[in-house]
Scaffold this motif. Structure first.
Motif, short mmCIF file in Angstrom:
data_model
loop_
_atom_site.label_atom_id
_atom_site.label_comp_id
_atom_site.label_asym_id
_atom_site.label_seq_id
_atom_site.Cartn_x
_atom_site.Cartn_y
_atom_site.Cartn_z
N THR A 13 0.70 -1.26 -0.02
CA THR A 13 -0.10 0.17 0.08
C THR A 13 0.94 1.21 0.02
OG1 THR A 13 -1.38 -1.19 1.40
CG2 THR A 13 -1.99 0.94 1.26
N VAL A 14 0.65 2.16 -0.89
CA VAL A 14 1.56 3.17 -0.96
C VAL A 14 0.79 4.57 -1.15
CG1 VAL A 14 3.20 4.16 -2.64
CG2 VAL A 14 2.96 1.64 -2.71
N PHE A 15 1.32 5.39 -0.48
CA PHE A 15 0.93 6.71 -0.01
C PHE A 15 1.60 7.85 -0.82
CE2 PHE A 15 -0.66 3.91 3.09
CZ PHE A 15 -2.09 4.22 3.22
N VAL A 16 1.02 8.56 -1.52
CA VAL A 16 2.01 9.34 -2.21
C VAL A 16 1.55 11.04 -2.13
CG1 VAL A 16 3.02 10.34 -4.55
CG2 VAL A 16 2.31 7.77 -4.05
N ASP A 17 2.50 11.90 -1.52
CA ASP A 17 2.30 13.27 -1.50
C ASP A 17 1.80 13.87 -2.98
OD1 ASP A 17 2.02 15.92 -0.37
OD2 ASP A 17 4.22 16.01 -1.17
N VAL A 18 1.36 15.08 -2.91
CA VAL A 18 0.90 15.88 -4.39
C VAL A 18 1.93 16.79 -4.59
CG1 VAL A 18 -0.73 17.00 -5.50
CG2 VAL A 18 -1.42 15.17 -4.28
N ASP A 19 1.85 17.98 -3.94
CA ASP A 19 2.84 19.07 -4.19
C ASP A 19 4.24 18.83 -3.75
OD1 ASP A 19 0.88 21.25 -5.23
OD2 ASP A 19 -0.26 20.50 -3.41
N GLY A 20 4.97 18.86 -4.74
CA GLY A 20 6.56 18.63 -4.48
C GLY A 20 6.83 17.22 -4.80
N THR A 21 6.00 16.17 -4.93
CA THR A 21 6.12 14.93 -4.92
C THR A 21 5.53 14.37 -6.50
OG1 THR A 21 6.13 14.45 -2.65
CG2 THR A 21 5.97 12.57 -4.24
N ILE A 22 4.03 14.54 -6.76
CA ILE A 22 3.66 14.34 -8.11
C ILE A 22 3.68 15.75 -8.87
CG2 ILE A 22 1.54 14.00 -9.28
CD1 ILE A 22 0.85 12.00 -7.05
N LEU A 23 3.29 16.95 -8.30
CA LEU A 23 3.24 18.11 -9.09
C LEU A 23 4.48 19.09 -8.42
CD1 LEU A 23 -0.50 19.24 -8.55
CD2 LEU A 23 0.52 18.74 -10.60
#
Length: 297
Positions: A13-23
């Motif tokens: 189970t993977v938890f991924v941040d958005v700003d600075g990680t995806i965006l």
């Protein structure tokens, strides 16, 4: 968000941040990030967003990648598939206390609900330089990725801000989960910690302002880590097999509860020191490289 209904028994189970990680800078995504997330899900792993943003403020390009659910508002809400399974709004008295503190100290702020962000009067005037800076950095990002830069990025950023933020008068103060503040003073985070820290969790924010300071405030005990614990319990999954990837101080509690924590190459060095692994930066295939190293793709 579309859910995987029957993950493989050995999946993580993977938890991924958005700003600075995806965006990066609001809307730029490395193509390899999309490939990594979709590839991990195709391999039977569950991938959840884990962001400080409100659900209604998730960029469409991020949403279109496809996830099994998401933690939003820094841990106040969580969904499994499209079902809301975690909801921790602030008591009205606490919201009133926060607003009173901001007004008394002349601090501009945002209040976040599950669906919307509400801006106090004067926010846009103060953010003008930030908007111009972000537009310039977005153009650099697009060039870095070899993508089109002919769009008027300043107009695009201003239009995006006008769409994202609603007037504070429209807010239902009984449905607020989190506050974000921006200030011309450099010490506002430490002063807010001293003035509000008995009941609230105050951390530095991640807005790349040209000066001053910004931060995030939530009730004590409500954070990404606490929400991950709740989601994993509902899924019947082990924290030891969970992965958390992020770059900001609101990811610190996420790092504490997952079996494997990964800091982005663009993260604060002090935050990197708390992670099990460090990957490359957001536009330098950071998510892809982390997923490859962990055997997710």
């Amino acid at each position: 968000m579309d859910a995987v209904t029957s993950p493989a028994s050995c999946s993580r189970t993977v938890f991924v941040d958005v700003d600075g990680t995806i965006l990066e800078h609001g809307s730029v995504i490395a193509p390899s990030t999309v490939t990594a997330i979709r590839g991990a899900r195709a391999n039977g792993h569950l991938v959840y967003l884990c962001t400080g943003r409100a659900e209604g403020d998730i960029h469409p390009a991020v949403r279109d990648i496809g996830f099994d659910g998401g933690i939003t508002n820094g841990g106040a809400f969580a969904t499994i598939g499209s079902d809301l399974v975690v909801s921790h709004t602030m008591p009205r008295a606490e919201v009133d206390r926060l607003v009173g503190y901001f007004v008394d100290h002349g601090i501009h702020y945002f209040l976040q609900s599950h669906d919307h962000i509400f801006a106090s009067e004067g926010v846009f005037a103060m953010m003008g330089e930030f908007v111009r800076l972000r537009a310039a950095r977005r153009e650099e990002d697009l060039r870095h990725l070899g993508q089109d830069t002919t769009v008027d990025l300043l107009d695009a950023v201003m239009a995006d801000a006008a769409e994202r933020y609603r007037p504070l008068a429209e807010a239902d103060l009984d449905a607020i989960a989190k506050a974000v503040f921006i200030s011309e003073a450099s010490d506002t985070v430490s002063r807010a910690q001293a003035g509000l820290g008995d009941r609230f969790h105050v951390i530095p924010g991640s807005m790349p302002l040209p000066g001053g300071s910004n931060g995030e405030i939530a009730p004590r005990g409500v954070n990404k880590g606490s929400a991950i614990v709740e989601v994993l319990a509902l899924l019947g999954r082990s924290a030891e097999d969970a992965v958390g990837i992020g770059d900001s101080w609101n990811d610190a509690e996420m790092f504490e509860v997952v079996g494997t924590s990964v800091a982005m190459g663009n993260a604060d060095p002090d935050l990197q020191a708390r992670a099990d692994r460090i990957t490359t930066s957001v536009l330098d295939d950071g998510v892809w490289n982390a997923f490859v190293e962990l055997g997710l793709v």
